[in-house]
Design a protein around this motif. Structure first.
Motif, mmCIF file in Angstrom:
data_model
loop_
_atom_site.group_PDB
_atom_site.id
_atom_site.type_symbol
_atom_site.label_atom_id
_atom_site.label_comp_id
_atom_site.label_asym_id
_atom_site.label_seq_id
_atom_site.Cartn_x
_atom_site.Cartn_y
_atom_site.Cartn_z
ATOM 1 N N ARG A 496 29.205 117.518 -22.201
ATOM 2 C CA ARG A 496 28.025 117.347 -22.988
ATOM 3 C C ARG A 496 28.463 117.067 -24.435
ATOM 4 N NH1 ARG A 496 23.222 118.809 -21.834
ATOM 5 N NH2 ARG A 496 23.751 120.203 -20.413
ATOM 6 N N ASP A 500 27.727 113.511 -26.385
ATOM 7 C CA ASP A 500 26.879 113.534 -27.468
ATOM 8 C C ASP A 500 27.714 113.127 -28.940
ATOM 9 O OD1 ASP A 500 24.667 114.899 -26.048
ATOM 10 O OD2 ASP A 500 25.125 116.669 -26.662
ATOM 11 N N HIS A 544 25.695 110.618 -19.248
ATOM 12 C CA HIS A 544 24.801 111.110 -20.243
ATOM 13 C C HIS A 544 23.153 111.162 -19.462
ATOM 14 C CE1 HIS A 544 23.293 111.498 -24.315
ATOM 15 N NE2 HIS A 544 22.278 110.932 -24.023
ATOM 16 N N LEU A 547 23.175 113.948 -17.066
ATOM 17 C CA LEU A 547 23.073 115.200 -17.699
ATOM 18 C C LEU A 547 21.761 115.506 -18.260
ATOM 19 C CD1 LEU A 547 26.521 115.727 -20.088
ATOM 20 C CD2 LEU A 547 25.363 117.277 -18.712
#
Length: 556
Positions: A496, A500, A544, A547
């Motif tokens: 993550r 990010d 992404h 998630l």
């Protein structure tokens, strides 16, 4: 008697002068209609044989008068008096036999009957008057028995509706089916709340409804009223009037009325029969009971039904939809329409929020339909002037809605300029509502949500119950989640941070409180477990999305 005659088995309509003249027992006398041809549709209620100079004193109206002509006065004044008395009492027709005293009808008699519009029929051959009375009276009594059976059926049908707690829609549907006519329920401000068309479309029945209804004067009892000849009955209880129910003439009724007006300048012919009156009166009674036992007002029910039909596009045509909305007071010409949904939250439904929001809009002078589309969800269709901005109106609705339910969520669809496009606007508003999680922060400049607010996470929230999203998430991240569960590792968290940071390893290490070497080692483990290349921008995008979907699925 000829069994093929339309009156042989008891006609559904009243027996008329024309029907009687067509009976073989009278046809044998070669009947000739001398005057009153436009009035041959008058109902015959009895047959009266007379040789008196003043037969009217023994009549009650509706009789077919049979005479040999023997008692007719010799002077013209006496003949006029004789005819006037028959016309005044409402005799259906005068039948004179040209066998004994006369061989052609006297001019004074023809002139008097023509002047009073009384059908005068001559018989060229001898006819057994007694046989005529027996045949006609048998038909009339048969009709009366059949009418009693039909009336009993009407009462039984409406009693059954009342006992099972039928709503107003069921009541009007039954009335339209029994009468074969269009039946409309309106409120005190002449808005058509429910329309059950029969033999016509909603558009034909409700076009210009308010103006036509106001031209049909009020009344305290069931009667035919107005220029169109509506049969109306008030709906009331203990002196409180709630509206009225109207039965509209059919196309053939309007044609008949026009024909009579053109020929005699009178419209007193029967358009509705006793059974129609019975149906309408029982309809009014059943509506009164329905109003007492059902808590939802007629107006709210009408708004709900129209909104649901717009959402599901159940109208017969766009013109029918416009006419139905206009009959409820919604301007449909040169208006802009905005759909708003108000989700009140569990336990805040019922009729009070609908009423409060509608009253708020009415106070502001905003025409609208407000109705419950689903439990705890209200639909609002705003009709705005071309120059009127819609955002301040919706903000006012938001303020009222938050007073009703602090957690209320307001969603708005796109503005449309044609009523037929409102289904699309409703779908958009529903998508916005479906993509708005509880507690979703509002934009800084407004109190409602609209289509432009839906980003990736809110889109995934709306699709959270789609198994394809669930399968995609599990396929992309399942092995990593399983590894963390078995080993107590935090590889998912590391992934993550890396995503990010858009693949920036230094930023990802700092956010995770890791050394660069530890981050590199974890990324290699992630690539091995997931069989992927984290240097690929496309694969990073895929992870992404996965998630974001996992976060939505875990949170909700």
């Amino acid at each position: 008697m000829n069994d093929n005659h339309p009156a042989a088995n008891g006609p559904a309509r009243p027996l008329t002068v024309a029907d009687v003249l067509a009976l073989p027992v009278l046809a044998a006398g070669q009947p000739q209609v001398v005057t009153g041809v436009p009035h041959l549709d008058r109902p015959v209620r009895w047959v009266h044989i007379t040789e008196l100079t003043d037969p009217a004193s023994f009549l009650k109206g509706g009789e077919l008068v049979l005479t040999t002509g023997m008692p007719l006065p010799d002077d013209a004044a006496g003949v006029r008096r004789y005819v006037d008395e028959l016309a005044d009492i409402g005799a259906a027709a005068l039948v004179i036999e040209l066998v004994r005293r006369y061989h052609r009808p006297p001019d004074a008699l023809v002139d008097a009957c023509h002047l009073r519009g009384l059908p005068l029929v001559t018989l060229a051959k001898d006819v057994n008057f007694l046989e005529v009375t027996q045949v006609v009276h048998a038909l009339l009594l048969g009709n009366q028995a059949e009418a009693m059976r039909r009336t009993q059926h009407i009462h039984e049908a409406f009693t059954a509706l009342t006992l099972r707690g039928a709503g107003p829609e069921d009541v009007l549907s039954a009335a339209a089916e029994m009468s074969g006519r269009t039946v409309v329920l309106e409120n005190l401000v002449h808005q058509a709340l429910i329309c059950e068309p029969s033999g016509s479309t909603v558009e034909e029945a409700l076009a210009g409804w308010e103006q036509r209804s106001r031209a049909t004067g009020p009344g305290d009892h069931t009667a035919i009223r107005g220029p169109e000849g509506w049969l109306t009955a008030p709906v009331e209880y203990q002196g409180e009037r709630w509206g009225r129910v109207a039965m509209l003439p059919g196309r053939h009724d309007r044609t008949d009325r026009t024909d009579r007006r053109d020929s005699t300048d009178r419209t007193d012919g029967p358009t509705f029969g006793p059974e129609d009156i019975t149906v309408l009166e029982r309809t009014a009674m059943a509506l009164t009971v329905a109003r007492l036992i059902h808590p939802t007002s007629w107006e709210r029910t009408a708004h709900r039904n129209v909104l649901r039909d717009l959402v599901e596009q159940r109208h017969r045509s766009p013109a029918d939809a416009r006419t139905r909305c206009a009959a409820l007071g919604l301007p449909t010409d040169r208006s802009r329409f905005v759909v708003t949904l108000v989700d009140l939250g569990t336990g805040h439904g019922g009729t009070e929020p609908e009423t409060r929001l509608f009253q708020e809009l009415r106070t502001a002078g905003i025409p609208a339909l407000v109705g419950e589309l689903a439990p705890d969800r209200l639909g609002i269709l705003l009709a705005l002037r071309p120059s009127q901005p819609w955002r301040p109106v919706v903000e006012r609705l938001c303020s009222t809605a938050s007073g009703l339910a602090p957690q209320a969520v307001v969603s708005v669809g796109s503005e449309v300029t044609d009523l037929s496009y409102t289904a699309r606007s409703f779908r958009e508003a529903v998508r916005v509502a479906e993509a708005t999680p509880p507690g979703q922060p509002l934009p800084p400049d407004r109190s409602f949500h609209e289509l432009s607010d839906i980003g990736l996470r809110r889109l995934l929230y709306a699709l959270r119950e789609d198994t394809r999203i669930q399968e995609y998430t599990e396929q992309r991240l399942g092995r990593l989640v399983d590894h963390d569960t078995r080993h107590g590792s935090e590889l998912l968290t590391t992934l993550r941070h890396y995503l990010d940071a858009a693949g920036n390893k230094t930023t990802a290490a700092r956010r995770g409180g890791l050394s660069r070497e530890t981050l590199y080692q974890r990324l290699r483990t992630i690539e091995r477990l997931l069989d992927c290349d984290l240097e690929s921008g496309e694969q990073r995008t895929e992870f992404h999305v996965a998630l974001a979907a996992l976060d939505v699925l875990r949170a909700h």
